[in-house]
Motif scaffolding. Structure first.
Motif, mmCIF file in Angstrom:
data_model
loop_
_atom_site.group_PDB
_atom_site.id
_atom_site.type_symbol
_atom_site.label_atom_id
_atom_site.label_comp_id
_atom_site.label_asym_id
_atom_site.label_seq_id
_atom_site.Cartn_x
_atom_site.Cartn_y
_atom_site.Cartn_z
ATOM 1 N N UNK A 66 34.758 -4.565 19.571
ATOM 2 C CA UNK A 66 35.091 -3.355 20.299
ATOM 3 C C UNK A 66 33.870 -2.894 21.087
ATOM 4 N N UNK A 67 34.138 -2.108 22.135
ATOM 5 C CA UNK A 67 33.067 -1.561 22.949
ATOM 6 C C UNK A 67 33.531 -0.258 23.575
ATOM 7 N N UNK A 68 32.583 0.600 23.895
ATOM 8 C CA UNK A 68 32.891 1.854 24.571
ATOM 9 C C UNK A 68 32.932 1.619 26.068
ATOM 10 N N UNK A 69 33.926 2.179 26.743
ATOM 11 C CA UNK A 69 34.020 2.176 28.200
ATOM 12 C C UNK A 69 33.894 3.611 28.677
ATOM 13 N N UNK A 70 32.943 3.878 29.549
ATOM 14 C CA UNK A 70 32.751 5.232 30.078
ATOM 15 C C UNK A 70 33.649 5.415 31.294
ATOM 16 N N UNK A 93 37.405 1.162 2.453
ATOM 17 C CA UNK A 93 38.305 0.696 1.396
ATOM 18 C C UNK A 93 39.741 0.523 1.899
ATOM 19 N N UNK A 94 40.214 1.431 2.743
ATOM 20 C CA UNK A 94 41.586 1.334 3.243
ATOM 21 C C UNK A 94 41.795 0.037 4.026
ATOM 22 N N UNK A 95 40.809 -0.344 4.847
ATOM 23 C CA UNK A 95 40.908 -1.584 5.622
ATOM 24 C C UNK A 95 40.851 -2.788 4.688
ATOM 25 N N UNK A 96 39.933 -2.757 3.725
ATOM 26 C CA UNK A 96 39.829 -3.864 2.763
ATOM 27 C C UNK A 96 41.131 -4.066 2.009
ATOM 28 N N UNK A 97 41.731 -2.966 1.544
ATOM 29 C CA UNK A 97 43.002 -3.046 0.826
ATOM 30 C C UNK A 97 44.121 -3.584 1.722
ATOM 31 N N UNK A 98 44.183 -3.117 2.970
ATOM 32 C CA UNK A 98 45.215 -3.571 3.896
ATOM 33 C C UNK A 98 45.079 -5.072 4.152
ATOM 34 N N UNK A 99 43.853 -5.528 4.461
ATOM 35 C CA UNK A 99 43.643 -6.941 4.759
ATOM 36 C C UNK A 99 43.907 -7.818 3.534
ATOM 37 N N UNK A 100 43.533 -7.338 2.355
ATOM 38 C CA UNK A 100 43.805 -8.094 1.134
ATOM 39 C C UNK A 100 45.311 -8.163 0.876
ATOM 40 N N UNK A 101 46.027 -7.066 1.127
ATOM 41 C CA UNK A 101 47.474 -7.043 0.944
ATOM 42 C C UNK A 101 48.198 -7.981 1.889
ATOM 43 N N UNK A 129 42.833 3.770 12.313
ATOM 44 C CA UNK A 129 43.052 3.283 13.678
ATOM 45 C C UNK A 129 42.885 1.760 13.719
ATOM 46 N N UNK A 130 41.877 1.255 13.002
ATOM 47 C CA UNK A 130 41.654 -0.190 12.967
ATOM 48 C C UNK A 130 42.808 -0.897 12.257
ATOM 49 N N UNK A 131 43.324 -0.312 11.170
ATOM 50 C CA UNK A 131 44.486 -0.889 10.475
ATOM 51 C C UNK A 131 45.679 -0.971 11.423
ATOM 52 N N UNK A 132 45.909 0.088 12.195
ATOM 53 C CA UNK A 132 47.020 0.091 13.150
ATOM 54 C C UNK A 132 46.833 -1.005 14.207
ATOM 55 N N UNK A 133 45.588 -1.226 14.634
ATOM 56 C CA UNK A 133 45.310 -2.281 15.613
ATOM 57 C C UNK A 133 45.604 -3.660 15.018
#
Length: 157
Positions: free
Chosen positions: A28-32, A130-138, A92-96
């Motif tokens: 990811x990167x920021x765009x101004x 933790x939420x991302x880790x749990x989602x990816x593990x699931x 937001x990352x989980x949704x992506x």
């Protein structure tokens, strides 16, 4: 060193076609959005007696959006941008990742599911919560961790 060993292990245990099909690189990167130049754009040569130009600096309140990109070497791509001035957190990352998985599993040509990919990402804070880790593990996503600030291991960079 650990990242290089992990990548070497993947490349030695899988065929090239398998790697091209399953390796997902994400960054990811920021765009101004305001059109202001960056600090690097302020560099210039000055002649004798020339006055220094006004220096443009971005502030925290400038309008910007984050661009999230995930792709495979065999041309699957998922791109998402945040609304201006939105922070990317774990949810937001989980949704992506969920959107990417849904998108790629419904492709007509060469569909792939999240449990079949090897997802490479860095250790940014939203990736390691933790939420991302749990989602990816699931979802049984295989992870390939990239060392912080090592652009030579990330195909995006």
């Amino acid at each position: 060193m650990n990242c290089a060993k992990q990548i070497r292990k993947v490349f030695s245990s899988r065929s090239l076609d398998d790697i091209l099909n399953c390796l997902v690189v994400e960054d990811e990167t920021w765009l101004h959005l305001d059109g202001k130049s960056s600090k690097a754009d302020n560099r210039c040569w000055l002649g004798a007696g020339d006055s220094r130009p006004t220096v443009t600096r971005r502030s925290i309140s400038d309008k910007k959006t984050m661009l999230l990109v995930a792709f495979t070497p065999n041309k699957r791509v998922s791109i998402c941008t945040t609304p201006p001035n939105t922070k990317v957190d774990g949810q937001y990352f989980i949704d992506f990742v969920r959107h990417t998985g849904d998108l790629w599993s419904t492709l007509r040509s060469n569909p792939i599911h999240l449990d079949e990919v090897l997802w490479q990402m860095d250790n940014a804070r939203p990736h390691t919560c933790k939420a991302v880790s749990d989602f990816l593990a699931g979802r049984r996503v295989n992870l390939l961790w990239q060392s912080p600030y090592s652009p030579d291991f990330n195909l995006c960079d």
